[in-house]
Write an enzyme that holds these catalytic residues in place. Structure first.
Site, short mmCIF file in Angstrom:
data_model
loop_
_atom_site.label_atom_id
_atom_site.label_comp_id
_atom_site.label_asym_id
_atom_site.label_seq_id
_atom_site.Cartn_x
_atom_site.Cartn_y
_atom_site.Cartn_z
N LEU A 196 0.82 -1.21 0.00
CA LEU A 196 0.00 0.00 0.00
C LEU A 196 0.85 1.26 0.00
CD1 LEU A 196 -2.75 -1.03 2.60
CD2 LEU A 196 -2.64 -1.53 0.14
N CYS A 247 1.93 4.49 6.42
CA CYS A 247 1.63 3.17 5.88
C CYS A 247 2.48 2.07 6.52
CB CYS A 247 1.87 3.15 4.37
SG CYS A 247 0.73 4.19 3.42
N SER A 262 -7.16 -0.72 10.28
CA SER A 262 -7.45 -2.01 9.66
C SER A 262 -8.87 -2.41 10.01
CB SER A 262 -6.48 -3.08 10.18
OG SER A 262 -6.93 -4.39 9.89
N TYR A 312 -2.67 -7.29 17.25
CA TYR A 312 -2.85 -6.50 16.03
C TYR A 312 -4.10 -5.62 16.14
CZ TYR A 312 -3.31 -5.46 11.04
OH TYR A 312 -3.42 -4.82 9.83
#
Length: 261
Positions: free
Chosen positions: A17, A89, A153, A166
């Protein structure tokens, strides 16, 4: 905010990305300073030419971030393309359950690793860029100075089994968005976060075929993983849409992650 002839600092620009974002911004006439621990100089020239420059930096080391940002700002003064903002990113994905079947608890080191890169690294790079961005001459009818884009995310909303660390890190990024926008509004600096779901990236390319097909069943439309260029186009839209501020934008194709594969 106009993209052309502005300098944007992008972390994680060596692949996925981040690389697509660098290429898209350079194509629009921006200068892109990409910070990454991976030294892949050929990739930085893809579609960018003299408009993309690489600065090696580890997101867990404040001294390296500060030096890279300082060099990027110096470069922006040399080109005459004033600083426009930062796009975070850079990040890592981790996977581990809270307790294994034999009773072994989740690694504390792994949990801290995820937070140090995804949360602390994002926060630290952003604050280092802001040291310089608040002094940029404002432009346009709104007096805008620049923008901060962070990357969360789908796990920030629907973390799966094995994604405690995460999901915690990406949830923290999402939670920082609005208060950071409120802090920076007086300087004419906007803050937005993009929360991609299933995208083609080095992370998803490591998935087994079984896992890949399992995730595809959850997709709505289009029935495929997102492409890096679609993430980059979203970054472009966020930069150009001045009224977009303090938001987390889901980029999911309508998909919602299942609790387990």
């Amino acid at each position: 905010m106009k993209i052309e002839n502005r300098t944007f600092i992008v972390s994680g620009g060596s692949s996925g990305l981040g690389l697509a974002t660098c290429a898209e911004l350079a194509k629009c006439g921006a200068y892109v300073a990409t910070l990454d621990i991976q030294d892949l100089p050929d990739a930085y020239q893809r579609g960018g030419g003299d408009h993309i420059r690489y600065f090696k930096a580890d997101l867990t080391r404040d001294s390296e971030i500060a030096e890279a940002v300082s060099q990027a700002v110096k470069w922006s003064k040399e080109t005459g393309a004033k600083l426009g903002g930062v796009i975070n990113c850079g990040g890592v994905a981790t996977a581990a359950k809270m307790v294994t079947s034999d009773g072994t608890p989740h690694s504390l080191d792994l949990f801290e690793f995820a937070l140090n890169i995804n949360v602390v690294g994002t926060f630290n790079l952003t604050r280092r860029v802001l040291e310089h961005l608040v002094h940029i001459e404002p432009e346009g009818k709104d007096g805008e100075r620049g923008i901060v884009i962070m990357v969360a995310s789908a796990a920030a909303f629907e973390g799966q089994q094995g994604q405690v660390a995460y999901a915690a890190s990406k949830g923290a990024v999402r939670a920082m968005t609005l208060p950071m926008a409120r802090d920076l509004g007086r300087f004419g600096i906007r803050v937005n976060t993009i929360a991609p779901s299933l995208f083609i990236s080095p992370m998803t390319e490591r998935m087994s075929e079984k896992v890949h097909k399992s995730l595809e069943r959850e997709l709505v439309f289009p029935r495929r993983f997102g492409e890096p260029e679609e993430f980059a186009h979203t970054c472009k839209m966020v930069i150009e849409s001045t009224y977009l501020n303090g938001e987390t934008i889901r980029l999911s194709g309508g998909a919602r992650m299942p609790g387990r594969l």
